[in-house]
Design an enzyme around this catalytic site. Sequence first.
Site, PDB file in Angstrom:
ATOM      1  N   ALA A   1     -27.553 -26.824 126.115  1.00 45.86           N
ATOM      2  CA  ALA A   1     -27.237 -25.472 126.573  1.00 45.86           C
ATOM      3  C   ALA A   1     -25.928 -25.394 127.370  1.00 45.86           C
ATOM      4  CB  ALA A   1     -28.390 -24.921 127.413  1.00 45.86           C
TER       5      ALA A   1
ATOM      6  N   CYS B   1     -38.314 -15.651 104.712  1.00 42.92           N
ATOM      7  CA  CYS B   1     -39.650 -15.152 104.415  1.00 42.92           C
ATOM      8  C   CYS B   1     -40.581 -16.346 104.280  1.00 42.92           C
ATOM      9  CB  CYS B   1     -39.627 -14.367 103.104  1.00 42.92           C
ATOM     10  SG  CYS B   1     -41.282 -13.897 102.539  1.00 42.92           S
TER      11      CYS B   1
ATOM     12  N   CYS C   1     -40.316  -8.700  99.391  1.00 39.72           N
ATOM     13  CA  CYS C   1     -41.746  -8.745  99.072  1.00 39.72           C
ATOM     14  C   CYS C   1     -42.568  -8.038 100.143  1.00 39.72           C
ATOM     15  CB  CYS C   1     -42.213 -10.195  98.894  1.00 39.72           C
ATOM     16  SG  CYS C   1     -42.421 -11.093 100.450  1.00 39.72           S
TER      17      CYS C   1
ATOM     18  N   HIS D   1     -33.084 -27.411 116.671  1.00 36.75           N
ATOM     19  CA  HIS D   1     -33.966 -26.288 117.012  1.00 36.75           C
ATOM     20  C   HIS D   1     -33.705 -25.077 116.128  1.00 36.75           C
ATOM     21  CE1 HIS D   1     -34.915 -27.800 121.381  1.00 36.75           C
ATOM     22  NE2 HIS D   1     -35.422 -28.566 120.443  1.00 36.75           N
TER      23      HIS D   1
ATOM     24  N   ARG E   1     -33.546 -21.851 130.628  1.00 33.85           N
ATOM     25  CA  ARG E   1     -34.425 -22.563 131.557  1.00 33.85           C
ATOM     26  C   ARG E   1     -34.010 -22.342 133.009  1.00 33.85           C
ATOM     27  NH1 ARG E   1     -33.973 -25.753 127.419  1.00 33.85           N
ATOM     28  NH2 ARG E   1     -32.171 -26.761 128.340  1.00 33.85           N
TER      29      ARG E   1
HETATM   30 ZN    ZN Z   1     -40.763 -12.659 100.657  1.00 36.80          ZN
END
Ligand code: ZN
Length: 260
Positions: free
Chosen positions: A33, A137, A165, A129, A45
């Site tokens: 960081a 998705c 979707c 991270h 933090r």
């Molecule tokens: Zn999707």
Amino acid sequence: MTVQREMYTRNQEALRLAELIRESGTVVALTGAGISVPSGIADFRTPGTGLWANVDPMEVAHIDVFRRDPKRFWEFYGDRFQSLEGKQPNRAHEILAELEREGLLAAVITQNIDRLHARAGSRELIEVHGTIGHSSCLRCRERFELDEVRRRQRADGFGVPRCDCGQPLKPDVVLFGELLPEDALERAHELAATADLMLCIGSSLEVYPVAQLPEITLACGGQIAILTQGYTRLDSQAAVKLSGDIVDELEAVATALVAA
Ligand code: ZN
């Protein structure tokens, strides 16, 4: 006099680090960081700062909240995105990208999700991270870039960006309650094991997995250098420790490298 003496000592240490970088075959940077603080991004933090002041991130930035209540999750995370979107890479990010272009740095491993290393031009980049740069998705694995995610979020009545979707998109950052991405972690371990020198920059070396990587380098016979304000538990094992402002220190190292 004291200031001059400090400057002298700092330059000596920066020179030593420049030498070490030149002498080492494989150099890998590990950033936390602290490298993004000069870009105006508060370390979450640090108590009482930024977005995390009034919210418990463990509670909101959690995979269970995303699954159970995507509206609440995105209310919080949308703000976080917005606060990061306008931030620019600083000189420290740029210097690492320059070192890579000059063949002096093999890779950057970072725990930051702010994508500033990528924007500064780092190519071999391992974001352990994840990154806010895209969202996916979880059903069909379709991936969307940040701009598109923001567009879909604005277009949705509940403020939830959705896949074609219909499923809510999840930022490709590691949320609380989620495992770290396996391939990134494996690559980070591999780099740590083969590094002759690991530059630990702006990290207190307390958060897993970043905490463990310099130990792997040391165990495999490599050296570590630490550029971090404040104490870390690996200071005594570092070949060089620089404790000043990160940008100033890296600038001094870069200048010494050019002069060499
Ligand atoms: Zn999707």
